[in-house]
Design an enzyme around this catalytic site. Sequence first.
Site, mmCIF file in Angstrom:
data_model
loop_
_atom_site.group_PDB
_atom_site.id
_atom_site.type_symbol
_atom_site.label_atom_id
_atom_site.label_comp_id
_atom_site.label_asym_id
_atom_site.label_seq_id
_atom_site.Cartn_x
_atom_site.Cartn_y
_atom_site.Cartn_z
ATOM 1 N N THR A 218 42.837 40.837 47.081
ATOM 2 C CA THR A 218 41.538 41.205 46.535
ATOM 3 C C THR A 218 40.493 40.414 47.309
ATOM 4 O OG1 THR A 218 41.884 39.545 44.834
ATOM 5 C CG2 THR A 218 42.246 41.822 44.194
ATOM 6 N N LYS B 17 38.118 36.788 44.823
ATOM 7 C CA LYS B 17 38.569 35.538 44.191
ATOM 8 C C LYS B 17 38.054 34.359 45.031
ATOM 9 C CE LYS B 17 42.401 37.621 41.639
ATOM 10 N NZ LYS B 17 42.704 38.983 42.105
ATOM 11 N N ARG C 179 33.928 42.694 44.435
ATOM 12 C CA ARG C 179 35.168 43.116 43.772
ATOM 13 C C ARG C 179 35.801 44.229 44.612
ATOM 14 N NH1 ARG C 179 37.648 42.282 39.037
ATOM 15 N NH2 ARG C 179 36.236 40.532 38.799
ATOM 16 N N TYR D 47 29.858 59.925 50.808
ATOM 17 C CA TYR D 47 31.275 60.302 50.808
ATOM 18 C C TYR D 47 31.812 60.166 52.226
ATOM 19 C CZ TYR D 47 33.340 61.751 46.487
ATOM 20 O OH TYR D 47 33.939 61.730 45.263
ATOM 21 N N ASP E 25 51.470 39.438 48.347
ATOM 22 C CA ASP E 25 50.248 39.712 47.601
ATOM 23 C C ASP E 25 49.483 38.390 47.567
ATOM 24 O OD1 ASP E 25 48.261 39.981 45.725
ATOM 25 O OD2 ASP E 25 49.474 41.142 44.313
ATOM 26 N N GLU F 4 35.537 60.275 53.113
ATOM 27 C CA GLU F 4 37.010 60.351 53.127
ATOM 28 C C GLU F 4 37.507 60.358 54.563
ATOM 29 O OE1 GLU F 4 38.278 63.677 50.794
ATOM 30 O OE2 GLU F 4 37.584 62.754 48.937
HETATM 31 N N1 DSN Z 1 43.887 39.524 36.628
HETATM 32 C C1 DSN Z 1 43.852 38.727 37.834
HETATM 33 C C2 DSN Z 1 43.906 37.268 37.536
HETATM 34 O O1 DSN Z 1 43.168 36.828 36.675
HETATM 35 O O2 DSN Z 1 44.639 36.538 38.169
HETATM 36 C C3 DSN Z 1 44.904 39.129 38.786
HETATM 37 O O3 DSN Z 1 44.874 40.497 38.969
#
Ligand code: DSN
Length: 425
Positions: free
Chosen positions: A232, A235, A241, A60, A206, A62
């Site tokens: 994120t 990708k 993730r 933990y 984003d 925080e």
């Molecule tokens: N769900 C994701 C995608 O497949 O693009 C984006 O959050």
Amino acid sequence: MSTPYWGPDFDALAAFDPDIASVVTDELDRLRSGLQLIASENFTSPAVLAALGSTLSNKYAEGYPGRRYYGGCEVVDRAEEIGIARGKELFGAEHVNLQPHSGASANLAAYGAFMQPGDTLLGMALPHGGHLTHGTKVSFSGKWFNAVQYGVAEKTEHIDYDQVRDLAREHRPKMIVCGGSAIPRLIDFAVFREIADEVGAILMVDAAHFIGLVAGKAIPSPVPYADVVTFTTHKVLRGPRGGAIVCKAEHAKAIDKAAFPMMQGGPLMHAIAAKAVNLKECLQPEYQTYARQVITNAQALTEGLAAEGLRPVAGGTDTHLALLDLRETGVTGKDAEARCDAAGIVLNKNAIPYDPQPASIASGIRVGSPAVTTQGMTESDMKSIASLIGTAIRDEDGSRTAEVAAGVRELVGAHPAYPEPARAV
Ligand code: DSN
């Protein structure tokens, strides 16, 4: 290392819980045996997986490095400090926050830093390529804020910057958001900056989908233009993730306070360590080669699919993904997804701009090249994939599924994902 490494013990899992052990191995088999063309997925490295599956998960912490609400954080602090320094170097960023658990959490924190409930948010409509969290009615972003939505021009299928400007002038949003999950073309961040400045709005990019291409210096960066960039890490970037935020120094305090304690509690220190590993990977020259090949492959795949009679939305792609309009084939996105899936080609149905079909049926599919590029596939493989997709989509009665599946096996056999031999369970 002063202490022997204590990491994931798959044999112990298999002995104690064969049900879940078989989920783990079956999923690995699924990844290895098919073509993974979901544009938002990738194969993260063994180094990232090692950090993820570590005892850092227990802690933990925080707060932020040096300012925690728990004792014993001096070791995990190092992971977060190293990750932040790497993020700053990679993106030329003034401030980095690696704590968001996901892209949606990163966006929630960014909104929380600048907006109050009821404030106006100008974002791209989901059916035009935007994202759920950019003002969709079913999301917190559409429920808590006065969400105004822009889209693409019907004729060009490129972002309608005139509409963005008109809506910004009319509604005077507190924040303007660009980016999304099905935008094949580059976004003109300078125009968004100009519009945001004109109406006094915060500009948020984003960058979840394309941040890996930015990290690999294959496309222009939004960082110099945006007040805040959310993304994120799993990708094209190819990390664990999770989510992250970079911003101008002037917004650092507001962003950090919004991530914790406003929106989240304890950070996932194993995930933060894995993000740091991934950022180191992205700083290597090989990653830039990868990012360029991702785009080259996406373009080759798109050309191949166009030759199969699938119309590329917006005329093609500059990035890692393409959106294909299937209407000329007479097949819906839903059926195309199912037919490809039956042969081991994993992609998703996707609404196209001004889609006459509901999202659950859709007139299009979305494909992406990040995972197959990680496997080492190149342009000639993309041509083969396009031809397999074309055959699968037109295969009304399933009579050619076995033939397409054999083609898939040949490709993944030549370019295996996670190539180590499978372990017996
Ligand atoms: N769900 C994701 C995608 O497949 O693009 C984006 O959050």
